[in-house]
Write an enzyme that holds these catalytic residues in place. Structure first.
Site, PDB file in Angstrom:
ATOM      1  CG  ASN A 195      -6.592  -4.401  23.987  1.00 46.66           C
ATOM      2  OD1 ASN A 195      -7.272  -5.350  23.593  1.00 46.66           O
ATOM      3  ND2 ASN A 195      -6.936  -3.142  23.750  1.00 46.66           N
ATOM      4  CG  LEU A 196      -6.981 -10.443  27.743  1.00 42.56           C
ATOM      5  CD1 LEU A 196      -6.032 -11.545  27.279  1.00 42.56           C
ATOM      6  CD2 LEU A 196      -7.201 -10.519  29.253  1.00 42.56           C
ATOM      7  CB  SER A 197     -10.567  -6.890  24.713  1.00 43.67           C
ATOM      8  OG  SER A 197      -9.985  -5.693  24.254  1.00 43.67           O
ATOM      9  CD  GLU A 198      -6.675  -4.098  20.341  1.00 41.95           C
ATOM     10  OE1 GLU A 198      -7.009  -2.993  19.886  1.00 41.95           O
ATOM     11  OE2 GLU A 198      -5.501  -4.365  20.698  1.00 41.95           O
ATOM     12  CG  ASP A 264      -1.509   5.578  21.144  1.00 41.50           C
ATOM     13  OD1 ASP A 264      -1.660   4.584  20.404  1.00 41.50           O
ATOM     14  OD2 ASP A 264      -2.324   6.522  21.186  1.00 41.50           O
TER      15      ASP A 264
END
Length: 477
Positions: A195-198, A264
Site C-alpha cells: 500500500n502507499l504507506s508501505e 488480502d
C-alpha cells in the site's frame, strides 16, 4: 461494456504465509470490576475468523478458484478451529504443525462497538525449519497458476528467497504482499503489492504521482521485480511495469465502511485472475473492482463472483446489485443520507417476461432506487408447487440485477417478505396484481413508519404460468 469474468474454476492458487486465527468476544458492559478499574464484559457472542494468509486463501476460494493454504501452526484448538473454518469454505489446508509454538491467535474483546483490549497469543516462527514448507510448494507447482506469499512478519516466510526461486524456476508467477522495509528479501518476485504507506516507508514520501512512478520504477530495477502494484486507498491503484506506461486506476469505492482485509482481497483476486490465464492488466482491473466492493462491507470480507460481476459492469462499485440483507441495509442507509426515495417490491420472477420488465420500470419511476426482494427456491416451491422454480434463485437474481430499472436485489426464505420489509422500511412499497393495499405483506409496517403502499397493474397477457403451459403444449405437439 460487456466484461466476462475470468474462468476462476480452472484457476489453482497456493497461498503460503503467516496464518492466524482472529477471535472476537462480544458482550455488554455496565459496571466496573471491584478488583481493578476496568470494565466487566458479560460475553454473549464469540466469533472466530481465519486471518492473515488464511484470509487471502478465503478470498481466492470465494471466487470459485482452487485455493491451497500452507503455513505454520501449533497443535492446539486454534489450529483445529482454523482448519474447520477453512474447510467449510473449500480451502485446502496443508499446515506444518510445530508442537513448540502456539497457533498465532488474536483475541479481541468488544462492547458497544468499541474494542476494549486485544490479546495476542504468538511466538515467532523464525527459527522453525522451512524445509517442510519448501516441500509443499514443490509438490504443488505443477498444478497451480500462481503462488501468493502473504507476509505478516511472523516467521513463516523467513526463507522467502528460496520460495521465490522455486516458483520462478517452475515458471509460476509469485505475488507478494510485503511487510516491513527490507524489500531486498523479495528480490525476483513477479509482483509486489504494497500500500502507499508501505511503499513510502521504503522509497520516501511522494508528493506527486510522477514521484510514485519514478521511485517505483527504480525499486523494480533495484530488486529485479517484474511489476509493482501500489494500492493508494481513495486514489485507487497504480501498476508499474518495465517498458510499459504506468496504469493508474481510480478507486471504485462509493462508500468506505471498513478497509480491514482489503489488501488480502486485492492480492487474492490478482492471483486467481492470473491463474485463470488473464493478463496482469486484466487482473488489476478485477482486483480494483473487488476492492471497491469489499471496503463497503463491515469487517474482514470476501467478494463473490456475483458481486465482482456487478462491480465490473459499474453497479456494485456504487453499492448496487445482488446483496445480502445486511449489505442492503447499509446501502439503503447511504441512499437515505443522499436524500433518495427508496421503492421496494417483491416476487418470484421465475421466467422474466415483458410484463415483469414493464412493471419494474414503472415501479422505478416512482422513486430514486428500486429494491427487488426475491423468493428463495424453497419459498417458491411452497407457494407455486414442486415443479417451480424453473430457474434457481441465483440465476433469477442475476437476471433481475441486469435490468437498468433495478438497483438492489435481495432474497428471502419465508413465504412473504414481511420480516424483510419491516427491517428495510422503504419509503414506498409496491406490489403488482389485484391486491388491496392492506393485503400486501409489510404494508402495516411501512404505513406505521410514514411510508406509502401502492398497487400497480401488470401488463395484460403476460404470465409465467402461461409461458410454462405453452412450452409444455409445444413439447406434446
Amino acid at each position: 461494456m460487456k466484461v466476462t469474468l475470468p474462468e476462476f474454476e480452472r484457476a489453482g492458487v497456493m497461498v503460503v504465509g503467516d496464518v492466524m486465527l482472529d477471535r472476537y468476544w462480544y458482550g455488554p458492559t455496565s459496571r466496573i470490576s471491584p478488583e481493578a478499574p476496568v470494565p466487566v464484559v458479560k460475553v454473549n457472542t464469540i466469533e472466530e475468523r481465519p486471518g492473515g494468509a488464511a484470509n487471502v486463501a478465503m478470498n481466492i476460494a470465494s471466487l470459485g478458484a482452487n485455493a491451497r493454504l500452507v503455513g505454520l501452526t501449533g497443535i492446539d484448538d486454534a489450529a483445529r478451529a482454523l482448519s474447520k473454518s477453512l474447510a467449510d469454505v473449500n480451502v485446502k489446508c496443508d499446515f506444518v504443525s510445530v508442537p513448540t509454538h502456539p497457533t498465532i491467535t488474536k483475541l479481541r474483546v468488544l462492547s458497544r462497538n468499541q474494542q476494549l483490549i486485544r490479546l495476542d497469543f504468538e511466538e515467532g516462527f523464525e527459527g522453525v525449519d522451512p524445509q517442510p514448507l519448501h516441500e509443499r510448494i514443490n509438490q504443488a507447482l505443477s498444478s497451480i497458476g500462481a503462488l501468493v506469499l502473504s507476509d505478516y512478519a511472523k516467521g513463516a516466510l523467513a526463507s522467502v528467497q528460496q520460495m521465490i526461486q522455486l516458483a520462478r524456476k517452475a515458471g509460476v508467477p509469485v505475488l507478494i504482499d510485503p511487510k516491513g522495509t527490507d524489500f531486498e528479501r523479495y528480490r525476483g518476485a513477479t509482483l509486489l503489492t504494497p500500500n502507499l504507506s508501505e511503499f513510502e516507508a521504503v522509497v520516501g514520501k511522494c508528493k506527486t504521482e510522477e514521484e510514485i512512478v519514478e521511485r517505483g520504477m527504480k525499486l523494480i530495477a533495484d530488486y529485479e521485480l517484474s511489476a509493482l502494484l501500489v494500492t493508494r486507498s481513495e486514489q485507487g491503484m497504480s501498476l508499474l511495469q518495465p517498458g510499459k506506461a504506468p496504469l493508474h486506476m481510480p478507486t471504485q469505492a462509493q462508500e468506505v465502511y471498513d478497509v480491514t482485509g482489503a489488501g488480502d482481497t486485492v492480492i487474492g483476486v490478482l492471483a486467481a485472475t492470473l491463474a485463470a490465464g488473464n493478463s496482469l492488466e486484466e487482473a488489476c482491473f478485477f482486483a480494483n473492482a473487488a476492492a471497491g466492493v469489499v471496503v463497503g462491507k463491515l469487517g474482514t470480507s470476501t467478494v463473490s463472483p456475483i458481486e465482482l460481476e456487478n462491480a465490473v459492469r459499474g453497479r456494485a462499485d456504487t453499492g448496487f446489485g445482488v446483496m445480502t440483507e445486511e449489505e442492503l441495509k447499509l446501502a439503503v442507509a447511504a441512499a437515505r443520507k443522499r436524500g433518495e426515495k427508496v421503492v421496494m417490491t417483491n416476487g418470484v420472477f421465475d421466467i422474466l417476461h415483458a410484463g415483469h420488465v414493464s412493471y419494474l420500470a414503472n415501479a422505478r419511476k416512482l422513486g430514486d432506487r428500486l429494491i427487488v426482494a426475491v423468493n428463495s427456491d424453497a419459498s417458491t416451491k411452497r407457494l407455486k408447487g414442486d415443479s417451480r422454480p424453473v430457474n434457481p434463485l441465483e440465476q433469477r437474481m442475476i437476471v433481475l440485477g441486469a435490468l437498468e430499472a433495478v438497483d438492489w436485489v435481495v432474497s428471502f426464505e419465508e413465504d412473504t417478505p414481511q420480516r424483510l420489509i419491516a427491517g428495510i422500511l422503504p419509503d414506498l412499497l409496491v406490489k403488482g396484481g389485484d391486491y388491496k393495499p392492506e393485503e400486501i405483506a409489510g404494508s402495516k409496517e411501512v404505513w406505521a413508519n410514514g411510508g406509502e403502499v401502492l398497487v400497480l397493474n401488470f401488463e395484460d397477457g403476460c404470465s409465467t404460468t402461461n409461458i410454462i403451459k405453452k412450452i409444455q403444449q409445444d413439447k406434446k405437439g
